[in-house]
Design an enzyme around this catalytic site. Sequence first.
Site, PDB file in Angstrom:
ATOM      1  N   CYS A  66       0.810  -1.225   0.000  1.00  0.00           N
ATOM      2  CA  CYS A  66       0.000   0.000   0.000  1.00  0.00           C
ATOM      3  C   CYS A  66       0.840   1.270   0.000  1.00  0.00           C
ATOM      4  O   CYS A  66       0.347   2.338  -0.353  1.00  0.00           O
ATOM      5  CB  CYS A  66      -0.930   0.023   1.210  1.00  0.00           C
ATOM      6  SG  CYS A  66      -2.026  -1.400   1.317  1.00  0.00           S
TER       7      CYS A  66
ATOM      8  N   CYS B 251      -0.529   2.324   6.543  1.00  0.00           N
ATOM      9  CA  CYS B 251       0.028   1.016   6.829  1.00  0.00           C
ATOM     10  C   CYS B 251       0.206   0.295   5.501  1.00  0.00           C
ATOM     11  O   CYS B 251      -0.338   0.711   4.481  1.00  0.00           O
ATOM     12  CB  CYS B 251      -0.871   0.226   7.775  1.00  0.00           C
ATOM     13  SG  CYS B 251      -2.507  -0.178   7.109  1.00  0.00           S
TER      14      CYS B 251
ATOM     15  N   HIS C 140      -8.861   3.190  -2.829  1.00  0.00           N
ATOM     16  CA  HIS C 140      -7.487   2.772  -2.518  1.00  0.00           C
ATOM     17  C   HIS C 140      -6.910   1.979  -3.690  1.00  0.00           C
ATOM     18  O   HIS C 140      -6.843   0.754  -3.648  1.00  0.00           O
ATOM     19  CB  HIS C 140      -7.506   1.939  -1.238  1.00  0.00           C
ATOM     20  CG  HIS C 140      -6.176   1.463  -0.763  1.00  0.00           C
ATOM     21  ND1 HIS C 140      -4.973   2.047  -1.145  1.00  0.00           N
ATOM     22  CD2 HIS C 140      -5.843   0.451   0.084  1.00  0.00           C
ATOM     23  CE1 HIS C 140      -3.972   1.412  -0.562  1.00  0.00           C
ATOM     24  NE2 HIS C 140      -4.474   0.439   0.189  1.00  0.00           N
TER      25      HIS C 140
END
Length: 390
Positions: free
Chosen positions: A86, A376, A346
């Site tokens: 991510c 995170c 995302h």
Amino acid sequence: MTDAVIVSTARTPIGRARKGSLVGLDAFQLAEVAVPAALERSGVPARDVDGLVVAEAYQGGGVLARNIAVRLGLDDLAGIATNQHCAGGLAAVAIAAGSIRAGMDKVVIAGGAESLTNSAMTTTRRGPDGQPVTWVSASHPETPDAPAFDMSITVGENTARELGLTRLDVDEWAVYSHAQAIASIEGGYFVDQIVPVEVTAPDGTTRLFDTDEFPRRGTTVETLAQLRLLHPELPDATVTAGNAAGLNDAAAAVTLASGEYAAAHGLAPLARVRSWASVGIAPALTGLGPSLAIPKALDRAGLTLADIDLFEVNEAFCSVPVATIRKLGVRPEIVNVNGSGASLGHPIAATGARMVVTMVHELRRRGKSLGVVSMCAGGGMGAAMVIEAL
């Protein structure tokens, strides 16, 4: 040590994966929109670009950045692909900034591209009987408390349990995030960031896609309360589709230059990259990564939490920003003021770069100085970057 300044930004609108407006474009094609737009907006001649760093997460290997360079006719430009799950897009910006600050490069374009619609998320290799089997790369060695293929437990539920968060806590944050994203869209705050994308419908007609399509208008605590828990078997479960990030497609890029290059060529920097940091943590505690990465990045910049005007903490699950706020004592009203992963979406490899783009513009729109973007990342990681608007 020279400054690394951001002289331009660009991103596509964020689409819903598998059923949204960008399903017909793969990660390479999305990067072909964001990267040249960042270069054009910078005013930097293509011949002066020293490097291209593009994050990828589920594109099946290869070097996306080099592929894009060749597609754009920049044959003499090498490319670097980076993957930090991510945090990949943020890592790309950090790599570019580090090379500039070290004096190795003067101009680097950095960003990320993700098409979860078209990603090669699986491949095959031979099983014990010699026959091909489906195989997916795991973010970490799997344990009972940290499934490698179910982040709703490893990140979402574990984070909520660590901080004692309830479903209402995370649902309320999701409602806030959607409201902030919708207000930003309606206020036109993203217009200068977004490069419209021409998309083709199944009937062959074309249109310009120019607005993030994931935020849901009218999201309320009451509507979210009706959604099914992903893991009702867990005590005090919190995670639903409504308080977690979706699957999304997008690309984002920024052009970074040395302070000296910008001054010599009459460029007007938008911001400077003050510092960055990545941390590791036990995979079962992945969602606490930002609460460790943010103080580390601030310390490297010689700053404290009190110095920061705005934060964005990616909402892989809404428990992550809520946990970060509670652990660090940050004022909630300065966090995710434009929404984040649960509302905007995302697009994994693009998210970090998208966050940098959004933070630069929002700081300047508000006349503020310092912002922190953090997230995170799968496998037990956290990352953060300090941006100073100019």
